[in-house]
Design a protein around this motif. Structure first.
Motif, mmCIF file in Angstrom:
data_model
loop_
_atom_site.group_PDB
_atom_site.id
_atom_site.type_symbol
_atom_site.label_atom_id
_atom_site.label_comp_id
_atom_site.label_asym_id
_atom_site.label_seq_id
_atom_site.Cartn_x
_atom_site.Cartn_y
_atom_site.Cartn_z
ATOM 1 N N ASN A 59 1.017 -1.242 0.084
ATOM 2 C CA ASN A 59 0.028 0.119 0.048
ATOM 3 C C ASN A 59 1.097 1.228 -0.177
ATOM 4 O O ASN A 59 1.789 1.263 0.734
ATOM 5 N N ASN B 61 -11.911 -3.781 2.524
ATOM 6 C CA ASN B 61 -10.395 -3.152 3.142
ATOM 7 C C ASN B 61 -10.248 -3.224 4.622
ATOM 8 O O ASN B 61 -11.214 -2.895 5.404
ATOM 9 N N ASP C 280 -8.293 -2.099 8.151
ATOM 10 C CA ASP C 280 -7.529 -1.029 8.538
ATOM 11 C C ASP C 280 -6.485 -1.631 9.323
ATOM 12 O O ASP C 280 -6.770 -2.357 10.256
ATOM 13 N N ASP D 35 -1.022 4.914 9.873
ATOM 14 C CA ASP D 35 -2.139 4.075 9.454
ATOM 15 C C ASP D 35 -2.376 3.750 7.933
ATOM 16 O O ASP D 35 -1.746 4.618 7.082
ATOM 17 N N SER D 36 -2.490 2.432 7.897
ATOM 18 C CA SER D 36 -2.748 2.011 6.102
ATOM 19 C C SER D 36 -3.885 1.191 6.382
ATOM 20 O O SER D 36 -4.358 0.991 7.209
ATOM 21 N N LYS D 37 -3.930 0.591 5.088
ATOM 22 C CA LYS D 37 -4.809 -0.478 4.790
ATOM 23 C C LYS D 37 -4.521 -1.505 4.071
ATOM 24 O O LYS D 37 -3.553 -1.647 3.327
#
Length: 206
Positions: free
Chosen positions: A80, A177, A179, A191-193
């Motif tokens: 990501n 998706n 988290d 923070d990403s997914k």
């Protein structure tokens, strides 16, 4: 052809139960392993577990990993990008590898680029080439939210053990998706997914 032994009938409180003999249980186990081996043999092969910014692997798909140091197992790679483009300064990329036993995470940061130019006919023309400098950050904690439950994992060098509870949650995660939050060395959070295609691929990993 395997000649399977007969089951052993047992009478309990007037009800006849079929109890599998040890030989029959072993035969079923062999058949299950054979089916799993056949399924994994059809998957793409990746020959290393090493994560790097420019790695070329099938993303968000189940793969068979054959690592010379760690052996053979199933896994799925996810990537990501955080930012408009990886060539931009301060853009980040989160790369992860999900296996039955652990999760590995790498955070890379593009912190500088150098462009060159040349001068001719009274004008300055920028050259299209550039150099990208990439650094990595150590990930100390990994937080995942699956449905309404938050899993908080402590790791070492970006590697986090997968418990049976977590494996079950990942296998049954909804098609959407997911988290995640990465706590880096020094306390900074990212923070990403995880994309839904990777989430779907977990069903063949866990």
């Amino acid at each position: 052809m395997i000649n399977l032994p007969q089951t052993i009938p047992v009478l309990l409180f007037g009800v006849s139960l079929a109890v599998l003999s040890p030989q029959l249980c072993a035969a079923f186990a062999i058949q299950e392993v054979a089916s799993l081996t056949q399924a994994s043999s059809d998957l793409p092969v990746v020959k290393s577990t090493v994560l790097s910014p420019d790695m070329d692997v099938p993303w968000s798909k189940p793969v068979r990993i054959v690592d010379p140091f760690e052996g053979e197992f199933l896994g799925v790679f996810d990537r990501n990008s955080l930012g408009s483009h990886l060539s931009h300064e301060d853009s980040e990329q989160v790369i992860s590898l999900w296996t039955p036993s652990n999760i590995r995470v790498l955070v890379t940061v593009n912190f500088e680029q150098a462009r060159s130019s040349f001068y001719t006919a009274g004008r300055v023309y920028p050259r299209p080439d550039y150099r990208r400098f990439v650094t990595t950050k150590k990930v100390d904690k990994l937080l995942l939210k699956v449905r309404q439950k938050v899993f908080k994992l402590d790791g070492s060098t970006g590697t986090f053990a997968v418990s049976q509870e977590l494996a079950t949650a990942l296998k049954n995660a909804p098609d959407e998706n997911l988290d995640i939050r990465l706590v880096l060395e020094g306390g900074q959070s990212v923070d990403s997914k995880i994309g839904k295609e990777t989430v779907k691929a977990w069903r063949k990993i866990y």
